[in-house]
Write an enzyme that holds these catalytic residues in place. Structure first.
Site, PDB file in Angstrom:
ATOM      1  N   ASN A  29      66.170  14.213 -19.719  1.00  0.00           N
ATOM      2  CA  ASN A  29      65.667  12.897 -19.358  1.00  0.00           C
ATOM      3  C   ASN A  29      66.788  12.203 -18.594  1.00  0.00           C
ATOM      4  O   ASN A  29      67.804  11.816 -19.178  1.00  0.00           O
ATOM      5  CB  ASN A  29      65.266  12.084 -20.593  1.00  0.00           C
ATOM      6  CG  ASN A  29      64.763  10.698 -20.235  1.00  0.00           C
ATOM      7  OD1 ASN A  29      65.268  10.048 -19.332  1.00  0.00           O
ATOM      8  ND2 ASN A  29      63.765  10.222 -20.965  1.00  0.00           N
ATOM      9  N   GLU A  42      61.441  11.096 -16.786  1.00  0.00           N
ATOM     10  CA  GLU A  42      61.772   9.716 -16.424  1.00  0.00           C
ATOM     11  C   GLU A  42      62.500   9.686 -15.080  1.00  0.00           C
ATOM     12  O   GLU A  42      63.581   9.114 -14.945  1.00  0.00           O
ATOM     13  CB  GLU A  42      62.589   9.038 -17.528  1.00  0.00           C
ATOM     14  CG  GLU A  42      62.414   7.532 -17.537  1.00  0.00           C
ATOM     15  CD  GLU A  42      63.010   6.826 -18.749  1.00  0.00           C
ATOM     16  OE1 GLU A  42      62.883   5.597 -18.812  1.00  0.00           O
ATOM     17  OE2 GLU A  42      63.592   7.506 -19.631  1.00  0.00           O
ATOM     18  N   TYR A  75      56.883  13.986 -21.048  1.00  0.00           N
ATOM     19  CA  TYR A  75      57.612  12.761 -21.386  1.00  0.00           C
ATOM     20  C   TYR A  75      56.665  11.926 -22.246  1.00  0.00           C
ATOM     21  O   TYR A  75      55.782  11.241 -21.741  1.00  0.00           O
ATOM     22  CB  TYR A  75      58.032  12.031 -20.112  1.00  0.00           C
ATOM     23  CG  TYR A  75      58.713  10.702 -20.345  1.00  0.00           C
ATOM     24  CD1 TYR A  75      59.581  10.509 -21.413  1.00  0.00           C
ATOM     25  CD2 TYR A  75      58.485   9.641 -19.479  1.00  0.00           C
ATOM     26  CE1 TYR A  75      60.208   9.290 -21.617  1.00  0.00           C
ATOM     27  CE2 TYR A  75      59.103   8.414 -19.667  1.00  0.00           C
ATOM     28  CZ  TYR A  75      59.967   8.244 -20.736  1.00  0.00           C
ATOM     29  OH  TYR A  75      60.579   7.032 -20.933  1.00  0.00           O
ATOM     30  N   ASP A 118      61.314  15.040 -23.399  1.00  0.00           N
ATOM     31  CA  ASP A 118      61.622  13.894 -24.250  1.00  0.00           C
ATOM     32  C   ASP A 118      60.370  13.594 -25.061  1.00  0.00           C
ATOM     33  O   ASP A 118      59.415  13.031 -24.547  1.00  0.00           O
ATOM     34  CB  ASP A 118      62.028  12.704 -23.379  1.00  0.00           C
ATOM     35  CG  ASP A 118      62.298  11.449 -24.193  1.00  0.00           C
ATOM     36  OD1 ASP A 118      62.137  11.481 -25.431  1.00  0.00           O
ATOM     37  OD2 ASP A 118      62.657  10.429 -23.578  1.00  0.00           O
ATOM     38  N   ASN A 139      60.346  11.682 -27.742  1.00  0.00           N
ATOM     39  CA  ASN A 139      60.457  10.326 -28.281  1.00  0.00           C
ATOM     40  C   ASN A 139      60.217  10.260 -29.786  1.00  0.00           C
ATOM     41  O   ASN A 139      59.592   9.320 -30.287  1.00  0.00           O
ATOM     42  CB  ASN A 139      59.497   9.380 -27.539  1.00  0.00           C
ATOM     43  CG  ASN A 139      60.232   8.567 -26.477  1.00  0.00           C
ATOM     44  OD1 ASN A 139      61.326   8.076 -26.719  1.00  0.00           O
ATOM     45  ND2 ASN A 139      59.627   8.445 -25.307  1.00  0.00           N
ATOM     46  N   ASP A 166      71.376   8.108 -20.376  1.00  0.00           N
ATOM     47  CA  ASP A 166      71.542   7.811 -21.797  1.00  0.00           C
ATOM     48  C   ASP A 166      71.102   8.993 -22.662  1.00  0.00           C
ATOM     49  O   ASP A 166      71.316   9.002 -23.873  1.00  0.00           O
ATOM     50  CB  ASP A 166      70.790   6.539 -22.203  1.00  0.00           C
ATOM     51  CG  ASP A 166      69.342   6.520 -21.759  1.00  0.00           C
ATOM     52  OD1 ASP A 166      68.930   7.373 -20.950  1.00  0.00           O
ATOM     53  OD2 ASP A 166      68.605   5.627 -22.214  1.00  0.00           O
ATOM     54  N   HIS A 167      70.487  10.003 -22.036  1.00  0.00           N
ATOM     55  CA  HIS A 167      70.203  11.281 -22.675  1.00  0.00           C
ATOM     56  C   HIS A 167      71.187  12.318 -22.139  1.00  0.00           C
ATOM     57  O   HIS A 167      71.784  12.146 -21.075  1.00  0.00           O
ATOM     58  CB  HIS A 167      68.794  11.771 -22.336  1.00  0.00           C
ATOM     59  CG  HIS A 167      67.686  10.901 -22.834  1.00  0.00           C
ATOM     60  ND1 HIS A 167      66.795  11.298 -23.804  1.00  0.00           N
ATOM     61  CD2 HIS A 167      67.298   9.652 -22.469  1.00  0.00           C
ATOM     62  CE1 HIS A 167      65.913  10.344 -24.021  1.00  0.00           C
ATOM     63  NE2 HIS A 167      66.192   9.330 -23.221  1.00  0.00           N
TER      64      HIS A 167
END
Length: 252
Positions: free
Chosen positions: A7, A35, A105, A144, A146, A241-242
Site C-alpha cells: 500500500n 491506494e 484494497y 491491504d 484493513n 505509512d505501510h
C-alpha cells in the site's frame, strides 16, 4: 516466483520517495500496489519487462490498485462480476493457467465505524468471490485488508478492541476465510512472532518504536502450502505509512 504487495499511499508520492529503487532491486515476478490515488493519464511509468494493470477509482485522488507483472495473464478482471469496473478501484484479478492472482484494497470502516456496514457488505462479496475462484484453481491473494486479525498483529491490542480494523466483526470475517481453505502465509512461517507489523501512524517516533499494525497480507489457497518458500515483511523500506510484504512460491 517472487511476489510483492505494498500500500503505497499515493504512488506518485512513493516514487518521489524511492519506490522505483526498491522495485528494481526486489525484481519481483508480481508487484501489486494499493491506494495509488491517481487517475489514468496522471503517470507515465516505464517498467521494462512488465505488463501493467490498473484499476482507478472514479473519485480523484482516492483508493485504486495496480499490478505490475512479468507474466502475461490469460485474463484480467476488475470487479467481482468480471464484467464491470469496481468504482473505487479496489480489486484486480489476473488469471493464469494454474492459479489466480488477486490484489485488493479493503474498505476502511473509518474511525467512527460509519463505514462498517459497507465494509461488512464488501466482506460478504469478497468471500463469495474468492471461494468461487478457489473452486476453479488455487488463489494467491494479497493487499491491504484493513484488519489486524489477532492480538499478536498489533502493538496496543488492549486499547484497540472495538476500534476500526480490530472490531469483532472484521476479525471474524478474516477467521472465516482462514478456516475455509486459505492460509495466512506470514503466520504459516512465524505463528507466534510478535512485532511483525505493516502499517504505522505518521505520528512522531511511532514507526521508530514499532508501534504498528499488521493489516497487509499474502493469503493463499491451502493446497499451495507445500509450494511456499518464504514470507516476509520489509519494514526497513520507507516511502509510505505501510511497508512492502514479500512472498516466494515455487513450482506453480
Amino acid at each position: 516466483m517472487k511476489f510483492v504487495s505494498w500500500n503505497v499511499n499515493g504512488l506518485r508520492a512513493a516514487i518521489r520517495k524511492g519506490f522505483l529503487d526498491y522495485f528494481h532491486e526486489i525484481d519481483a515476478d508480481f508487484f501489486a500496489v494499493q491506494e495509488i490515488k491517481l487517475q489514468e493519464g496522471q503517470i507515465d511509468l516505464e517498467l521494462e519487462g512488465y505488463h501493467q494493470f490498473w484499476n482507478y477509482a472514479e473519485r480523484k485522488g482516492y483508493a485504486g490498485t495496480a499490478v505490475f507483472t512479468k507474466h502475461e495473464p490469460l485474463n484480467a478482471y476488475y470487479n467481482f462480476d468480471h464484467e464491470t469496473v469496481q468504482p473505487e478501484g479496489r480489486l484486480i484479478t489476473l488469471e493464469y493457467e494454474n492459479f489466480y492472482f488477486v490484489t485488493i484494497y479493503t474498505p476502511n470502516s473509518q474511525r467512527t465505524l460509519e463505514r462498517l456496514p459497507i465494509r461488512l457488505e464488501w466482506e460478504e462479496q469478497f468471500y463469495d468471490y474468492i471461494k468461487k475462484l478457489d473452486k476453479i484453481k488455487p488463489v494467491i491473494l494479497c493487499g491491504d485488508l484493513n484488519v489486524a486479525h489477532q492480538e499478536i498483529d498489533l502493538r496496543n491490542y488492549k486499547s484497540n478492541h472495538g476500534n476500526s480494523g480490530f472490531t469483532k466483526e472484521e476479525r471474524e470475517k478474516m477467521t472465516r476465510l482462514l478456516d475455509n481453505g486459505f492460509t495466512d502465509t506470514l503466520r504459516y512461517f512465524y505463528p507466534q512472532e510478535e512485532g511483525l507489523y505493516t502499517w504505522w501512524s505518521y505520528m512522531k517516533t511511532v514507526r521508530e518504536r514499532n508501534i504498528g499494525w499488521r493489516i497487509d497480507y499474502f493469503i493463499v489457497s491451502d493446497r499451495l502450502r507445500d509450494n511456499l518458500r518464504t514470507a516476509n515483511i520489509h519494514a526497513d523500506i520507507y516511502g509510505s505509512d505501510h511497508c512492502p510484504i514479500y512472498l516466494e512460491i515455487i513450482d506453480i
